[in-house]
Design a protein around this motif. Structure first.
Motif, short mmCIF file in Angstrom:
data_model
loop_
_atom_site.label_atom_id
_atom_site.label_comp_id
_atom_site.label_asym_id
_atom_site.label_seq_id
_atom_site.Cartn_x
_atom_site.Cartn_y
_atom_site.Cartn_z
N GLU A 1 101.02 -27.07 -49.54
CA GLU A 1 101.17 -28.58 -49.84
C GLU A 1 99.93 -28.36 -50.84
OE1 GLU A 1 101.35 -30.45 -46.26
OE2 GLU A 1 103.43 -29.81 -46.03
N ASP A 2 100.13 -29.44 -51.52
CA ASP A 2 98.89 -30.17 -52.47
C ASP A 2 97.67 -30.29 -52.04
OD1 ASP A 2 100.87 -29.74 -54.40
OD2 ASP A 2 101.33 -31.71 -54.79
N ASN A 3 97.67 -30.63 -50.58
CA ASN A 3 96.49 -30.96 -49.98
C ASN A 3 95.65 -29.85 -49.37
OD1 ASN A 3 97.99 -29.95 -47.96
ND2 ASN A 3 98.09 -32.13 -46.86
N GLY A 4 96.19 -28.72 -49.99
CA GLY A 4 95.41 -27.38 -49.46
C GLY A 4 95.84 -27.04 -48.13
N ILE A 5 96.93 -27.50 -47.37
CA ILE A 5 97.32 -26.98 -46.21
C ILE A 5 98.69 -26.46 -46.21
CG2 ILE A 5 98.19 -27.84 -43.92
CD1 ILE A 5 96.07 -30.01 -43.79
N LYS B 1 93.85 -19.34 -53.81
CA LYS B 1 92.61 -19.55 -53.77
C LYS B 1 92.17 -21.09 -53.60
CE LYS B 1 91.66 -15.26 -54.57
NZ LYS B 1 91.57 -14.61 -53.32
N ASP B 2 93.34 -21.94 -53.68
CA ASP B 2 93.42 -23.50 -53.58
C ASP B 2 93.36 -23.70 -51.92
OD1 ASP B 2 92.97 -23.75 -56.19
OD2 ASP B 2 95.00 -23.82 -56.37
N GLY B 3 93.74 -22.70 -51.19
CA GLY B 3 94.16 -22.99 -49.82
C GLY B 3 92.81 -23.45 -48.84
N LYS B 4 92.92 -24.53 -48.07
CA LYS B 4 91.89 -24.72 -47.07
C LYS B 4 92.32 -24.61 -45.56
CE LYS B 4 91.45 -28.66 -49.30
NZ LYS B 4 90.66 -29.88 -49.63
N GLY B 5 93.67 -24.84 -45.46
CA GLY B 5 94.04 -24.85 -43.93
C GLY B 5 95.52 -24.20 -43.90
N LEU B 6 95.77 -23.96 -42.54
CA LEU B 6 97.08 -23.44 -42.20
C LEU B 6 97.63 -23.76 -40.84
CD1 LEU B 6 99.42 -21.03 -42.64
CD2 LEU B 6 97.69 -19.45 -41.47
N ILE B 7 99.10 -24.36 -40.75
CA ILE B 7 99.43 -24.60 -39.50
C ILE B 7 100.73 -23.67 -39.21
CG2 ILE B 7 100.94 -26.35 -38.17
CD1 ILE B 7 99.30 -28.40 -39.91
N GLN C 1 90.85 -33.44 -40.73
CA GLN C 1 89.39 -33.83 -40.61
C GLN C 1 88.62 -32.72 -40.97
OE1 GLN C 1 87.95 -34.32 -36.41
NE2 GLN C 1 90.23 -33.53 -35.76
N TYR C 2 89.11 -31.33 -40.97
CA TYR C 2 88.30 -30.34 -41.22
C TYR C 2 88.41 -29.79 -42.57
CZ TYR C 2 88.12 -30.63 -36.24
OH TYR C 2 87.57 -31.15 -35.07
N THR C 3 89.77 -30.15 -43.34
CA THR C 3 89.94 -29.61 -44.57
C THR C 3 89.75 -30.49 -45.79
OG1 THR C 3 92.28 -30.09 -44.09
CG2 THR C 3 91.60 -27.82 -43.60
N ASP C 4 89.30 -31.78 -45.40
CA ASP C 4 88.87 -32.83 -46.25
C ASP C 4 87.96 -32.18 -47.01
OD1 ASP C 4 90.90 -34.67 -46.15
OD2 ASP C 4 89.68 -35.76 -44.85
N GLY C 5 87.77 -32.32 -48.44
CA GLY C 5 86.58 -31.76 -49.01
C GLY C 5 87.01 -30.54 -49.97
N PRO C 6 86.19 -30.21 -50.85
CA PRO C 6 86.42 -29.11 -52.07
C PRO C 6 86.75 -27.77 -51.17
CG PRO C 6 84.32 -30.28 -52.41
CD PRO C 6 84.74 -30.58 -51.03
N ALA C 7 87.82 -27.12 -51.90
CA ALA C 7 88.34 -26.02 -51.17
C ALA C 7 87.12 -24.96 -51.06
CB ALA C 7 89.20 -25.51 -52.16
N ASP C 8 86.47 -24.86 -52.14
CA ASP C 8 85.15 -23.63 -52.07
C ASP C 8 84.35 -24.01 -50.87
OD1 ASP C 8 84.14 -25.77 -53.46
OD2 ASP C 8 82.63 -24.65 -54.58
N VAL C 9 83.83 -25.16 -50.46
CA VAL C 9 83.06 -25.43 -49.37
C VAL C 9 83.94 -25.30 -47.85
CG1 VAL C 9 81.75 -27.33 -48.29
CG2 VAL C 9 81.82 -27.26 -50.83
#
Ligand SMILES: CCC(=O)SCCNC(=O)CCNC(=O)[C@H](O)C(C)(C)COP(=O)(O)OP(=O)(O)OC[C@H]1O[C@@H](n2cnc3c(N)ncnc32)[C@H](O)[C@@H]1OP(=O)(O)O
Length: 300
Positions: A54-58, A91-97, A245-253
């Motif tokens: 998804e566009d939100n990185g999840i 590379k844009d990913g932040k979270g996974l369900i 709440q944990y994936t909000d913010g820039p992907a690299d961080v």
């Protein structure tokens, strides 16, 4: 021009193969023949492992074999490996369900497959194949959640332990049924369970093939939260909101946060500290850091 492109392609491919080797546990030196076991597993088809980013990185990974309570067929094991490779390259990913189709998580390996590969060589190769895949899953720079609805049994219970967090819906159950099958966990779920709940509780859960509902799981630290909804779409929405709440913010961080924790979880202290230094170097003076210095936020 064509030669340069070809060289670039070869370099990227080689880098990917080396990265996968580095993140995996077993290779030829361990008597592991990946191509052989993949060929074998491909003979047992059915179900699928679906991935949507998804566009939100999840990303949402769906275990899809509802006729068999989302049991893992051979092709699903191979597809899981392919999806993990896809996530390693996102590379844009932040979270996974990770969740199961049809209001239930996963009833482990397909018992029809288990029967067909019940000889020692196939069993050990399947075990190494799944440990490699789940270890790479656990090491993804994504904050991962197993959304447990219905039942997570056997290998399904093991899969939940490869995620950073477990969220359970009302009435759901995690159960390491291996002992009743004359087995122990083999997908790495035993070793990971000890690290999550401690050896005493792990012994109780494995030795008694105990039913673990949301309340007991919360008490043991096996689950983080009981979601309000048991219905599939709603529960998925609630899991997404919890994870954000944990994936909000820039992907690299966000990815750096996960990498620091993964290193601390797995490595001896000195190696973890050195790894932390390397990761720190990737965010220090980076865009998010510089913007924060301009904003000078107060953390009240
Ligand atoms: C890594 C090691 C492992 O994972 S070993 C595998 C461990 N797992 C198991 O032994 C689970 C065995 N299944 C069960 O205990 C029950 O089916 C559970 C999951 C409790 C669900 O019960 P219930 O809600 O009553 O549904 P049901 O039994 O009617 O199941 C629906 C259909 O699905 C099937 N199913 C279920 N699990 C598996 C499995 N692991 N492998 C193959 N088939 C499985 C059932 O046989 C049933 O199929 P059918 O309708 O009888 O054709």
């Amino acid at each position: 021009m064509a030669l340069a492109l070809w060289k670039n392609f070869l370099q990227i491919t080689l880098k990917r193969i080396l990265q996968q080797r580095r993140l995996s546990l077993y290779n030829g030196a361990h008597g592991y023949d990946e191509e052989l076991i993949k060929k074998k597993l491909q003979q047992f088809s059915g179900g699928s492992i679906n991935l949507s980013k998804e566009d939100n990185g999840i990303a949402i990974l769906t275990l899809n074999n509802p006729k068999l309570m989302n049991a893992f067929t051979g092709t699903m094991m191979v597809e899981l490996q392919e999806r993990v490779t896809e996530l390693e390259n996102w590379k844009d990913g932040k979270g996974l369900i990770i969740h199961g189709a049809g209001n239930t998580f996963c009833s482990g390996s397909d018992l029809n497959v288990v029967k067909e590969i019940s000889n020692s060589q196939d069993g050990m190769n399947m075990c190494m194949f799944m440990q490699n895949t789940l270890t790479r899953l656990m090491r993804l720079p994504l904050i991962s959640v197993a959304l447990v609805q219905g039942k997570a049994f056997g290998g399904g219970a093991e899969l939940t332990t490869a995620c950073d967090f477990r969220l359970m819906t009302p009435g759901s159950e995690i159960r390491f049924v291996h002992k009743h099958m004359g087995l122990v966990p083999g997908w790495g779920g035993g070793a990971r369970l000890v690290r999550i709940v401690g050896s005493g509780a792990a012994l109780q859960l494995l030795g008694g093939a105990a039913r673990v509902g949301p309340e007991r799981a919360l008490g043991l630290g096996l689950a983080e939260l009981t979601l309000p909804s048991a219905e599939e779409a709603r529960a998925l929405g609630e899991a997404r909101a919890w994870l954000s709440q944990y994936t909000d913010g820039p992907a690299d961080v966000v990815r750096a946060v996960k990498k620091v924790v993964a290193a601390g979880r797995e490595l001896p202290l000195e190696d973890a500290l050195r790894t932390e230094k390397e990761i720190f170097g990737t965010v220090w003076g980076g865009p998010a850091n510089l913007q924060a210095l301009v904003r000078r936020p107060k953390h009240k």
